[in-house]
Design a protein around this motif. Sequence first.
Motif, PDB file in Angstrom:
ATOM      1  N   ASN A 143       0.844  -1.197   0.000  1.00  0.00           N
ATOM      2  CA  ASN A 143       0.000   0.000   0.000  1.00  0.00           C
ATOM      3  C   ASN A 143       0.877   1.243   0.000  1.00  0.00           C
ATOM      4  OD1 ASN A 143      -1.739   2.162   0.600  1.00  0.00           O
ATOM      5  ND2 ASN A 143      -3.077   0.876   1.845  1.00  0.00           N
ATOM      6  N   PRO A 144       0.830   2.064  -1.059  1.00  0.00           N
ATOM      7  CA  PRO A 144       1.711   3.239  -1.135  1.00  0.00           C
ATOM      8  C   PRO A 144       1.444   4.273  -0.044  1.00  0.00           C
ATOM      9  CG  PRO A 144       0.063   3.289  -2.885  1.00  0.00           C
ATOM     10  CD  PRO A 144      -0.030   1.931  -2.255  1.00  0.00           C
ATOM     11  N   LEU A 145       0.265   4.230   0.588  1.00  0.00           N
ATOM     12  CA  LEU A 145      -0.059   5.177   1.654  1.00  0.00           C
ATOM     13  C   LEU A 145       0.477   4.733   3.017  1.00  0.00           C
ATOM     14  CD1 LEU A 145      -3.755   6.063   0.709  1.00  0.00           C
ATOM     15  CD2 LEU A 145      -1.664   7.351   0.196  1.00  0.00           C
ATOM     16  N   LYS A 146       1.015   3.518   3.072  1.00  0.00           N
ATOM     17  CA  LYS A 146       1.505   3.000   4.352  1.00  0.00           C
ATOM     18  C   LYS A 146       3.006   2.749   4.337  1.00  0.00           C
ATOM     19  CE  LYS A 146      -2.912   0.803   5.535  1.00  0.00           C
ATOM     20  NZ  LYS A 146      -3.587  -0.462   5.933  1.00  0.00           N
ATOM     21  N   GLN A 147       3.709   3.269   3.333  1.00  0.00           N
ATOM     22  CA  GLN A 147       5.137   3.020   3.205  1.00  0.00           C
ATOM     23  C   GLN A 147       5.921   3.557   4.398  1.00  0.00           C
ATOM     24  OE1 GLN A 147       6.609   1.215   0.364  1.00  0.00           O
ATOM     25  NE2 GLN A 147       4.450   0.690   0.524  1.00  0.00           N
ATOM     26  N   TRP A 148       5.405   4.624   5.020  1.00  0.00           N
ATOM     27  CA  TRP A 148       6.116   5.227   6.152  1.00  0.00           C
ATOM     28  C   TRP A 148       6.154   4.298   7.362  1.00  0.00           C
ATOM     29  CZ3 TRP A 148       3.391   6.017  10.705  1.00  0.00           C
ATOM     30  CH2 TRP A 148       1.994   5.920  10.616  1.00  0.00           C
ATOM     31  N   LYS A 149       5.280   3.297   7.375  1.00  0.00           N
ATOM     32  CA  LYS A 149       5.239   2.385   8.515  1.00  0.00           C
ATOM     33  C   LYS A 149       6.293   1.275   8.433  1.00  0.00           C
ATOM     34  CE  LYS A 149       0.335   2.842   9.734  1.00  0.00           C
ATOM     35  NZ  LYS A 149      -0.893   2.084  10.056  1.00  0.00           N
ATOM     36  N   ILE A 150       6.869   1.091   7.258  1.00  0.00           N
ATOM     37  CA  ILE A 150       7.802  -0.016   7.065  1.00  0.00           C
ATOM     38  C   ILE A 150       9.088   0.241   7.845  1.00  0.00           C
ATOM     39  CG2 ILE A 150       9.210  -1.242   5.366  1.00  0.00           C
ATOM     40  CD1 ILE A 150       7.047  -0.672   3.299  1.00  0.00           C
ATOM     41  N   SER A 151       9.566  -0.798   8.535  1.00  0.00           N
ATOM     42  CA  SER A 151      10.817  -0.696   9.281  1.00  0.00           C
ATOM     43  C   SER A 151      11.583  -2.006   9.144  1.00  0.00           C
ATOM     44  CB  SER A 151      10.548  -0.408  10.762  1.00  0.00           C
ATOM     45  OG  SER A 151      10.089  -1.574  11.420  1.00  0.00           O
ATOM     46  N   PRO A 152      12.891  -1.978   9.414  1.00  0.00           N
ATOM     47  CA  PRO A 152      13.673  -3.221   9.339  1.00  0.00           C
ATOM     48  C   PRO A 152      13.151  -4.304  10.282  1.00  0.00           C
ATOM     49  CG  PRO A 152      15.125  -1.308   9.434  1.00  0.00           C
ATOM     50  CD  PRO A 152      13.735  -0.808   9.706  1.00  0.00           C
ATOM     51  N   ILE A 153      12.505  -3.886  11.376  1.00  0.00           N
ATOM     52  CA  ILE A 153      11.974  -4.849  12.340  1.00  0.00           C
ATOM     53  C   ILE A 153      10.857  -5.678  11.717  1.00  0.00           C
ATOM     54  CG2 ILE A 153      10.928  -5.104  14.619  1.00  0.00           C
ATOM     55  CD1 ILE A 153      13.772  -4.077  14.703  1.00  0.00           C
ATOM     56  N   ASP A 154      10.120  -5.085  10.756  1.00  0.00           N
ATOM     57  CA  ASP A 154       9.030  -5.818  10.095  1.00  0.00           C
ATOM     58  C   ASP A 154       9.516  -7.117   9.472  1.00  0.00           C
ATOM     59  OD1 ASP A 154       7.453  -3.687  10.756  1.00  0.00           O
ATOM     60  OD2 ASP A 154       7.195  -2.933   8.724  1.00  0.00           O
ATOM     61  N   GLU A 155      10.720  -7.071   8.920  1.00  0.00           N
ATOM     62  CA  GLU A 155      11.232  -8.206   8.159  1.00  0.00           C
ATOM     63  C   GLU A 155      11.407  -9.463   9.015  1.00  0.00           C
ATOM     64  OE1 GLU A 155      14.766  -6.978   6.195  1.00  0.00           O
ATOM     65  OE2 GLU A 155      13.846  -5.256   5.207  1.00  0.00           O
ATOM     66  N   VAL A 156      11.571  -9.270  10.322  1.00  0.00           N
ATOM     67  CA  VAL A 156      11.794 -10.432  11.187  1.00  0.00           C
ATOM     68  C   VAL A 156      10.618 -10.681  12.132  1.00  0.00           C
ATOM     69  CG1 VAL A 156      14.302 -10.240  11.091  1.00  0.00           C
ATOM     70  CG2 VAL A 156      13.038  -9.010  12.858  1.00  0.00           C
ATOM     71  N   ALA A 157       9.549  -9.880  12.014  1.00  0.00           N
ATOM     72  CA  ALA A 157       8.417 -10.009  12.935  1.00  0.00           C
ATOM     73  C   ALA A 157       7.806 -11.404  12.890  1.00  0.00           C
ATOM     74  CB  ALA A 157       7.353  -8.951  12.610  1.00  0.00           C
ATOM     75  N   ILE A 158       7.618 -11.929  11.670  1.00  0.00           N
ATOM     76  CA  ILE A 158       7.033 -13.260  11.542  1.00  0.00           C
ATOM     77  C   ILE A 158       8.047 -14.343  11.893  1.00  0.00           C
ATOM     78  CG2 ILE A 158       5.937 -14.873   9.962  1.00  0.00           C
ATOM     79  CD1 ILE A 158       4.214 -12.456  10.705  1.00  0.00           C
ATOM     80  N   ALA A 159       9.270 -14.174  11.426  1.00  0.00           N
ATOM     81  CA  ALA A 159      10.306 -15.176  11.696  1.00  0.00           C
ATOM     82  C   ALA A 159      10.536 -15.343  13.194  1.00  0.00           C
ATOM     83  CB  ALA A 159      11.602 -14.786  10.998  1.00  0.00           C
ATOM     84  N   LYS A 160      10.381 -14.265  13.931  1.00  0.00           N
ATOM     85  CA  LYS A 160      10.605 -14.310  15.381  1.00  0.00           C
ATOM     86  C   LYS A 160       9.287 -14.310  16.160  1.00  0.00           C
ATOM     87  CE  LYS A 160      15.252 -12.305  15.528  1.00  0.00           C
ATOM     88  NZ  LYS A 160      15.864 -13.440  16.251  1.00  0.00           N
ATOM     89  N   TRP A 161       8.231 -14.793  15.538  1.00  0.00           N
ATOM     90  CA  TRP A 161       6.916 -14.812  16.181  1.00  0.00           C
ATOM     91  C   TRP A 161       6.974 -15.464  17.555  1.00  0.00           C
ATOM     92  CZ3 TRP A 161       2.013 -12.953  15.398  1.00  0.00           C
ATOM     93  CH2 TRP A 161       0.996 -13.542  16.156  1.00  0.00           C
ATOM     94  N   ASN A 162       7.572 -16.638  17.652  1.00  0.00           N
ATOM     95  CA  ASN A 162       7.613 -17.362  18.924  1.00  0.00           C
ATOM     96  C   ASN A 162       8.449 -16.621  19.967  1.00  0.00           C
ATOM     97  OD1 ASN A 162       5.991 -19.421  17.912  1.00  0.00           O
ATOM     98  ND2 ASN A 162       7.733 -20.665  17.260  1.00  0.00           N
ATOM     99  N   ASP A 163       9.532 -15.992  19.524  1.00  0.00           N
ATOM    100  CA  ASP A 163      10.361 -15.217  20.453  1.00  0.00           C
ATOM    101  C   ASP A 163       9.577 -14.032  21.013  1.00  0.00           C
ATOM    102  OD1 ASP A 163      12.544 -16.894  20.008  1.00  0.00           O
ATOM    103  OD2 ASP A 163      13.293 -15.673  18.352  1.00  0.00           O
TER     104      ASP A 163
END
Length: 257
Positions: free
Chosen positions: A163-183
Amino acid sequence: MNVSSLSQKEYKSTLRDLQIQLVKLQNHIIQNNLRLLVIFEGRDSAGKDGIIKRITEHLSPRDTRVVALGKPSDREANSWYFQRYVSHLPSAQEMVLMNRSWYNRAGVERVMGFCSEAEYQHFMQMVIQFERMLIESGIHIVKYYLDISKKEQIARLEDRRTNPLKQWKISPIDEVAIAKWNDYSQARNEMLNRSHSDTTPWHVVSADDKKQARINVIRHLLSVIDYQNNLNKHNDVDQNVVFQFTPQNLHNGKISN
């Protein structure tokens, strides 16, 4: 993403009524020199921005502040951990909403290794004392943890990426949010268990349904301080959406695994 159980018409009508009550609450806070601090924690994309926006939309900007701190400076990183937050606490007549707070140490810093084990343990030992000190100084504190399912987080992060209106919300932490779900789940569980107290309890928000989450958080917030002409006091908060944390919640399915 989940489809809300509320129609758009019903949602807008209910939200407007609640926002009128929020204005009354703010007037009460101003007239009585009160200080209100509302803390929002939760997984990435859990909906903290959306709830805060609906709370503050029609409030006086002079008496309402939203605090969303970024990465600490070198000076802040080498100071007492709570110090950078103290200057943002509410003064008399103010409502402050923290979009993440000192609980970063128990969440993202813990999971991503941005703090040492000793720093984490010291925080957990001190946080209830710190909050009790704030309560004794006259600050009303309300703590919300927004909980979403893994399926919903995946859908929202994908929407954020496309979504081009939500690009400001993207952060490097997003990339690992799912991978580190259990953590993150383990860190959340320990945080809730160790920092929940009678004086500053945690309130968990089931936030897969954004509209229901927003409506019920506002209803709950309006119940925290008794103010004149509170028309919301007869509107019960849906206990399946906003409920006070108990350790049993980690095992009875009320909080996502």
